[in-house]
Design a protein around this motif. Structure first.
Motif, mmCIF file in Angstrom:
data_model
loop_
_atom_site.group_PDB
_atom_site.id
_atom_site.type_symbol
_atom_site.label_atom_id
_atom_site.label_comp_id
_atom_site.label_asym_id
_atom_site.label_seq_id
_atom_site.Cartn_x
_atom_site.Cartn_y
_atom_site.Cartn_z
ATOM 1 N N SER A 118 0.821 -1.207 0.000
ATOM 2 C CA SER A 118 0.000 0.000 0.000
ATOM 3 C C SER A 118 0.854 1.257 0.000
ATOM 4 N N ASP A 119 2.127 1.134 0.265
ATOM 5 C CA ASP A 119 3.025 2.283 0.306
ATOM 6 C C ASP A 119 3.834 2.457 -0.980
ATOM 7 N N THR A 171 5.007 4.126 -4.090
ATOM 8 C CA THR A 171 4.907 5.504 -4.564
ATOM 9 C C THR A 171 5.634 5.658 -5.894
ATOM 10 N N TYR A 172 5.286 6.713 -6.592
ATOM 11 C CA TYR A 172 5.941 7.017 -7.863
ATOM 12 C C TYR A 172 7.431 7.257 -7.637
ATOM 13 N N ARG A 173 7.771 8.132 -6.709
ATOM 14 C CA ARG A 173 9.178 8.502 -6.496
ATOM 15 C C ARG A 173 10.035 7.326 -6.068
ATOM 16 N N LYS A 174 9.529 6.545 -5.116
ATOM 17 C CA LYS A 174 10.337 5.465 -4.525
ATOM 18 C C LYS A 174 10.356 4.205 -5.386
ATOM 19 N N ASP A 175 9.234 3.861 -6.010
ATOM 20 C CA ASP A 175 9.113 2.560 -6.663
ATOM 21 C C ASP A 175 8.918 2.633 -8.174
ATOM 22 N N TYR A 181 5.746 12.193 -13.494
ATOM 23 C CA TYR A 181 4.530 11.719 -12.833
ATOM 24 C C TYR A 181 3.305 12.200 -13.600
ATOM 25 N N TRP A 202 0.714 0.115 -7.119
ATOM 26 C CA TRP A 202 0.729 1.577 -7.214
ATOM 27 C C TRP A 202 -0.628 2.118 -7.667
ATOM 28 N N LYS A 240 -4.873 4.752 -6.494
ATOM 29 C CA LYS A 240 -3.981 5.254 -5.456
ATOM 30 C C LYS A 240 -2.932 6.196 -6.052
ATOM 31 N N LYS A 251 0.115 7.116 -5.670
ATOM 32 C CA LYS A 251 0.779 8.055 -4.769
ATOM 33 C C LYS A 251 2.056 8.594 -5.399
ATOM 34 N N TYR A 252 2.284 9.858 -5.177
ATOM 35 C CA TYR A 252 3.508 10.489 -5.687
ATOM 36 C C TYR A 252 4.681 10.106 -4.810
#
Length: 156
Positions: free
Chosen positions: A21-22, A24-28, A70, A124, A153, A155-156
């Motif tokens: 659930s965590d 994110t675009y930046r991290k993953d 993004y 994501w 979701k 997430k950025y």
């Protein structure tokens, strides 16, 4: 001994669910996208409108529509090209004919790697939001609903 192992297994299972659930675009997503997608969909690729006007030309150049930020990538998830990422990256388990999307093959060198990377994209977007629907109905596929869009979701 077993009493000590069971809570550990439960904690690991919950941690895995939390990690999913965590995403994110930046991290993953961005690092994965850089490794697997940027050669054809990077900064030197055309924006979606230009790509659609000259699809054959860009395909000959091995260029797809630009997705290097993004904001550019979200176009292919939510709007205006709703569901394009899902249709193209899908592993085939979500289709009537069982065929994977045309970009699934580029998610990795092995099926194991492709499945892993597919799972990252799917987490994501959101399991419940993974849809092949477009903004407007096409053929026997209805258009995406507001409720389906709300489940995304990304997430950025």
């Amino acid at each position: 001994m077993l009493k000590a192992i069971v809570p550990s297994i439960i904690c690991l299972s919950l941690a895995g669910a939390a990690l999913a659930s965590d995403v994110t675009y930046r991290k993953d997503i961005h690092p994965l996208w850089n490794a697997r997608c940027s050669a054809c969909h990077g900064a030197k690729s055309p924006y979606l409108g230009d790509f659609l006007e000259n699809t054959d030309t860009y395909k000959k150049m091995m260029k797809g529509p630009r997705m290097d930020t993004y904001a550019d990538l979200i176009i292919f998830v939510g709007w205006p090209d709703t569901g394009a990422i899902m249709r193209r990256l899908d592993d085939g388990k979500n289709t009537k004919d069982g065929k994977p999307g045309n970009m699934y093959q580029y998610l990795g060198a092995t099926d194991e790697e492709r499945q892993k990377n597919f799972g990252v994209f799917k987490a994501w977007v959101g399991e419940e939001a993974w849809t092949h629907k477009r903004w407007d109905a096409k053929g026997d596929m209805p258009g995406v609903t507001k409720d389906e869009l709300a489940k995304m979701k990304v997430k950025y």
